[in-house]
Scaffold this active site. Structure first.
Site, PDB file in Angstrom:
ATOM      1  N   SER A 231       0.090  -1.109  -6.337  1.00  0.00           N
ATOM      2  CA  SER A 231       0.384  -2.064  -7.210  1.00  0.00           C
ATOM      3  C   SER A 231       1.018  -1.673  -8.470  1.00  0.00           C
ATOM      4  CB  SER A 231      -1.010  -2.985  -7.678  1.00  0.00           C
ATOM      5  OG  SER A 231      -1.621  -3.757  -6.606  1.00  0.00           O
TER       6      SER A 231
ATOM      7  N   GLU B 112       6.776 -33.665  -1.607  1.00  0.00           N
ATOM      8  CA  GLU B 112       5.709 -33.155  -2.183  1.00  0.00           C
ATOM      9  C   GLU B 112       6.138 -32.332  -3.517  1.00  0.00           C
ATOM     10  OE1 GLU B 112       3.054 -34.711  -1.033  1.00  0.00           O
ATOM     11  OE2 GLU B 112       2.007 -32.992  -0.370  1.00  0.00           O
TER      12      GLU B 112
ATOM     13  N   HIS C 269       0.781  -1.170  -0.045  1.00  0.00           N
ATOM     14  CA  HIS C 269       0.003  -0.007  -0.035  1.00  0.00           C
ATOM     15  C   HIS C 269       1.020   1.306  -0.003  1.00  0.00           C
ATOM     16  CE1 HIS C 269      -4.145  -1.590   0.904  1.00  0.00           C
ATOM     17  NE2 HIS C 269      -3.494  -2.482   0.147  1.00  0.00           N
TER      18      HIS C 269
ATOM     19  N   LYS D 293     -13.903  -7.909  -9.003  1.00  0.00           N
ATOM     20  CA  LYS D 293     -13.107  -8.758  -9.825  1.00  0.00           C
ATOM     21  C   LYS D 293     -12.273  -9.788  -8.914  1.00  0.00           C
ATOM     22  CE  LYS D 293      -9.413  -8.572 -13.218  1.00  0.00           C
ATOM     23  NZ  LYS D 293      -8.422  -7.775 -13.962  1.00  0.00           N
ATOM     24  N   ASP D 294     -12.068  -9.676  -7.648  1.00  0.00           N
ATOM     25  CA  ASP D 294     -11.275 -10.618  -7.039  1.00  0.00           C
ATOM     26  C   ASP D 294     -12.567 -11.566  -6.687  1.00  0.00           C
ATOM     27  OD1 ASP D 294      -8.908  -9.539  -6.943  1.00  0.00           O
ATOM     28  OD2 ASP D 294      -8.866  -8.572  -4.947  1.00  0.00           O
TER      29      ASP D 294
HETATM   30  C1  HEM Z   1       0.908 -16.253   1.743  1.00  0.00           C
HETATM   31  C2  HEM Z   1       1.473 -15.794   0.497  1.00  0.00           C
HETATM   32  C3  HEM Z   1       0.919 -14.432   0.046  1.00  0.00           C
HETATM   33  C4  HEM Z   1      -0.065 -13.603   0.092  1.00  0.00           C
HETATM   34  C5  HEM Z   1      -1.410 -14.021   0.765  1.00  0.00           C
HETATM   35  C6  HEM Z   1       0.316 -12.401  -0.733  1.00  0.00           C
HETATM   36  C7  HEM Z   1      -0.793 -11.547  -0.941  1.00  0.00           C
HETATM   37  C8  HEM Z   1      -0.473 -10.418  -1.813  1.00  0.00           C
HETATM   38  C9  HEM Z   1      -1.423  -9.400  -2.289  1.00  0.00           C
HETATM   39  C10 HEM Z   1      -2.877  -9.478  -1.789  1.00  0.00           C
HETATM   40  C11 HEM Z   1      -1.087  -8.466  -3.140  1.00  0.00           C
HETATM   41  C12 HEM Z   1      -1.702  -7.581  -4.224  1.00  0.00           C
HETATM   42  C13 HEM Z   1      -2.144  -8.214  -5.228  1.00  0.00           C
HETATM   43  C14 HEM Z   1      -1.670  -9.161  -6.253  1.00  0.00           C
HETATM   44  O1  HEM Z   1      -0.560  -8.067  -6.607  1.00  0.00           O
HETATM   45  O2  HEM Z   1      -1.779 -10.274  -6.577  1.00  0.00           O
HETATM   46  C15 HEM Z   1       0.387  -9.093  -3.306  1.00  0.00           C
HETATM   47  C16 HEM Z   1       1.337  -8.474  -4.372  1.00  0.00           C
HETATM   48  C17 HEM Z   1       2.711  -8.876  -4.354  1.00  0.00           C
HETATM   49  N1  HEM Z   1       3.288  -9.926  -3.952  1.00  0.00           N
HETATM   50 FE1  HEM Z   1       2.330 -11.262  -2.680  1.00  0.00          FE
HETATM   51  N2  HEM Z   1       1.665 -12.608  -1.237  1.00  0.00           N
HETATM   52  C18 HEM Z   1       2.157 -13.905  -0.804  1.00  0.00           C
HETATM   53  C19 HEM Z   1       3.340 -14.434  -1.336  1.00  0.00           C
HETATM   54  C20 HEM Z   1       4.289 -13.603  -1.949  1.00  0.00           C
HETATM   55  C21 HEM Z   1       5.495 -14.161  -2.336  1.00  0.00           C
HETATM   56  C22 HEM Z   1       6.100 -15.593  -1.828  1.00  0.00           C
HETATM   57  C23 HEM Z   1       6.214 -13.264  -3.217  1.00  0.00           C
HETATM   58  C24 HEM Z   1       7.564 -13.319  -3.926  1.00  0.00           C
HETATM   59  C25 HEM Z   1       8.587 -14.100  -3.232  1.00  0.00           C
HETATM   60  C26 HEM Z   1       5.383 -12.095  -3.371  1.00  0.00           C
HETATM   61  C27 HEM Z   1       5.529 -10.946  -4.291  1.00  0.00           C
HETATM   62  C28 HEM Z   1       4.567 -10.076  -4.211  1.00  0.00           C
HETATM   63  C29 HEM Z   1       5.130  -8.980  -5.099  1.00  0.00           C
HETATM   64  C30 HEM Z   1       6.266  -8.300  -5.704  1.00  0.00           C
HETATM   65  C31 HEM Z   1       3.671  -8.112  -5.024  1.00  0.00           C
HETATM   66  C32 HEM Z   1       3.482  -6.769  -5.873  1.00  0.00           C
HETATM   67  C33 HEM Z   1       2.745  -7.118  -7.130  1.00  0.00           C
HETATM   68  C34 HEM Z   1       2.502  -6.002  -8.099  1.00  0.00           C
HETATM   69  O3  HEM Z   1       2.310  -4.905  -7.625  1.00  0.00           O
HETATM   70  O4  HEM Z   1       2.892  -5.971  -9.186  1.00  0.00           O
HETATM   71  N3  HEM Z   1       4.173 -12.657  -2.694  1.00  0.00           N
HETATM   72  N4  HEM Z   1       0.677 -10.032  -2.486  1.00  0.00           N
END
Ligand code: HEM
Ligand code: FES
Lengths: 183, 418
Positions: free
Chosen positions: B226, B294, B222, B250-251
């Site tokens: 994004s 796994e 935030h 959309k979500d």
């Molecule tokens: C429990 C696992 C995770 C949850 C619940 C989570 C949740 C989220 C959410 C809600 C967003 C915003 C929506 C979206 O861009 O899809 C986001 C963005 C992002 N996440 Fe995660 N995430 C998780 C794991 C990870 C992992 C493992 C990585 C990388 C190693 C990661 C990297 C990022 C990045 C770089 C963004 C920004 C994407 C953009 O704005 O283009 N996330 N995450």
């Protein structure tokens, strides 16, 4: 797209969609919650727990034996002729939860009741002749002072009802089986 | 429909009634909700890959709920663990459903998170100013791996036991202290009752740590909002739309499709992701002939086995994850989206292919050609991060990047019309 609204600004196509989608979604969410709640109810094997047998020859006249059946204490009391007489003579009007002694025993010498105080669940005292048994000669609950007579009926509150009778039957003269009625 | 240039939300009863105002003054929850739903500006061009994060969050919730209900019936004692799972399957009301939700949920969680990561790699979401967001993501991945590994041990089947044995023994490769560390991890000379008990406790704890890290992840997100398929940051108000209702809807739509597929597996192919061997109770005397982790660990397992040396393999496997921490600085290109990076774009797909090859090798015996292919793929995996990304960033002549998100949308619109 045309979105006609009537005078009151109600009942647009969108309102309809929101309501129906919301309703279907809520029904779905609620039915998804049910399995998780139901999983906390007793499982099939817990409900199917076996019955137990009690050897009556071990219990001298005037005392009782406490056995555990499905995790619940059960009192098996060998009553003296005097105790039987008292239980049978008690006028029903005098009782908090009126019930005849006859209706509570299969054979007068043997009283079988669930040994859990109907007030808040403590195990009353009185199985041994040396225990305090209260004024009615049956049991006395140590927690809040409820008293039961020799038929397991409450004769002094705060307990509201008599000690319940578990399902049981006589296998022979010296054995009862708790947890089954007849088979 | 008429288009509004600056979408403005009317105040709504949720925020305007006196009770809300009273609470909000003391605990600004409503300000928070309003800020994250109504005012939080989101690029208007996010594609379906941006659904991954919210889906992962909901899956985390599903895992925690199903896990807690399973925990009410599970017994972490080697003598009874296996039986208590079978009792859940046969006797506990809907136990079969809850267990299959939990087991398949784990696989779906990894599918989502891997997609989420590949999305971030393709669109360069890890680049400035979102480096910490990415790093917190990698930490989440590590926590998920630890949680999944310990969860797999709990049913105390053959794979559970031998998986626990092999993975904890990785630490014995550490010089000097290795053996004492393994003993400390296991709580004894072998995988046994103390191991199972602590694994259960930790498996219960870690998901809540993941929740905390997801919260940090979202705070990072935030801060700048994004990224988006153009890789260009939001510049003017035409570039963005409010999160609610556009992305909430959309979500939610994505969620219904996801849950349909998920339910398809839970009800019609519940054992698809499972190993049949794990329906045999653990036997400390006999190792199953074929041991594989796994599916979501397979690429890392392949890397482990590609090294001829015990310590080397362990270092290699841990580096395969840790290298991700440095990704924001290994990629030298300033351009985010692969769409404007003619050299990186094909190499990204080669990298994906290479990950799939590693996964395939991970379930093959490490002999003959499999070993050779595995070693080449391992080499390529590290080369992608350590050589290819820095060099490509330097060599590449990027295409012209759109000046803004709105410009990008016009371009896309024209491209599709053709
Ligand atoms: C429990 C696992 C995770 C949850 C619940 C989570 C949740 C989220 C959410 C809600 C967003 C915003 C929506 C979206 O861009 O899809 C986001 C963005 C992002 N996440 Fe995660 N995430 C998780 C794991 C990870 C992992 C493992 C990585 C990388 C190693 C990661 C990297 C990022 C990045 C770089 C963004 C920004 C994407 C953009 O704005 O283009 N996330 N995450
Ligand atoms: S529980 Fe027996 S008197 Fe209260």
């Amino acid at each position: 797209m045309t979105e006609k609204k009537n005078k009151k600004n109600l009942h647009t196509r969108r309102d309809f969609l929101k309501l129906t989608a919301g309703a279907v979604g809520s029904v779905g969410a609620l039915s998804a919650v049910w399995p998780f709640m139901d999983s906390m109810n007793p499982a099939a094997d817990t409900l199917a727990q076996a019955s137990i047998e009690v050897d009556l020859t071990e219990i001298p006249e005037g005392s009782g034996k406490t056995v555990l059946w499905q995790g619940t204490p059960i009192f098996v009391r060998h009553r003296t002729p005097k105790e039987i007489e008292e239980a049978e003579k008690t006028p029903l009007k005098q009782l908090i939860d009126p019930e005849t002694d006859k209706a509570r025993v299969q054979r007068p010498e043997w009283l079988v009741v669930v040994g859990v105080c109907t007030h808040l669940g403590c195990v009353p005292l009185g199985q041994k002749p040396t225990d305090p048994r209260g004024d009615c000669g049956g049991w006395l609950c140590p927690c809040h002072g409820s008293q039961y007579d020799t038929s397991g009926r409450v004769c002094h509150g705060p307990a509201p009802t008599n000690l319940p009778i578990p399902p049981y039957r006589f296998v022979d003269d010296n054995t009862i089986k708790i947890g089954v009625t007849d088979d | 429909m008429t288009k509004k240039k600056h979408p403005q939300r009317p105040s709504r009863p949720l925020y305007d009634n006196p009770v809300s105002k009273w609470i909000d003054k003391r605990l600004p929850v409503f300000t928070f909700i309003r800020h994250s739903l109504d005012e939080y500006p989101t690029p208007k061009n996010l594609n379906w890959l941006w659904n991954g994060g919210s889906l992962a969050g909901i899956t985390l919730l599903i895992m925690i709920i199903s896990g807690i209900t399973l925990g009410m019936h599970y017994n972490p004692d080697p003598a009874d663990a296996f039986n208590s799972i079978e009792r859940i399957m046969r006797d506990v009301n809907y136990g079969w459903l809850i267990r299959y939700i939990h087991v398949n949920g784990a696989s779906f969680f990894f599918i989502l998170v891997y997609l989420h990561m590949f999305r971030s790699m393709y669109y360069g979401s890890y680049k400035a100013p979102r480096e910490l967001l990415w790093i917190v993501g990698v930490l989440i991945l590590l926590l998920m791996m630890a949680t999944a590994f310990m969860g797999y041990v709990l049913p105390w089947g053959q794979m559970s036991f031998w998986g626990a044995k092999v993975i904890t023994n990785l630490f014995s490769a550490i010089p000097v202290f290795g053996d004492s560390i393994v003993q400390w991890l296991l709580g004894g000379p072998n995988v046994d009752a103390p191991t199972l008990h602590r694994f259960f406790v930790l498996h219960y704890l870690l998901p809540f740590l993941i929740v905390a890290f997801v919260a940090i992840h979202l705070i990072c997100l935030h801060q700048f909002g994004s990224n988006n398929p153009s890789g260009v940051e939001v510049k003017k108000s035409e570039d963005q739309i409010p999160f609610h209702p556009y992305y909430t809807v959309k979500d939610l739509y994505g969620l219904t499709i996801y849950l349909l597929v998920f339910a398809g597996f839970v009800f019609f192919a519940p054992n698809f992701f499972m190993e049949a061997v794990n329906y045999n109770p653990a036997n400390p005397l006999v190792t199953p002939p074929h041991i594989a982790p796994e599916w979501y660990f397979l690429p890392f397992y392949a890397i482990l086995r590609s090294f001829p040396d015990k310590l080397g393999g362990v270092i290699g496997m841990f580096s395969a994850v840790s290298v991700l921490f440095f990704l924001p600085w290994l990629d030298r290109s300033k351009i985010k989206s692969a769409a404007y990076r003619p050299m990186f774009r094909p190499l990204f797909w080669v990298f994906i292919l290479n990950c799939l090859i590693l996964g395939w090798i991970g379930q093959k015996p490490p002999q003959g050609w499999y070993l050779i292919i595995g070693r080449l793929a391992t080499l390529y995996y590290f080369a992608h991060f350590l050589i290819i990304l820095p060099v490509v960033g330097w060599l590449e002549r990027p295409l012209t990047v759109p000046s803004s998100i709105s410009e990008y949308c016009k371009r896309e619109h024209n491209r599709r019309k053709k």
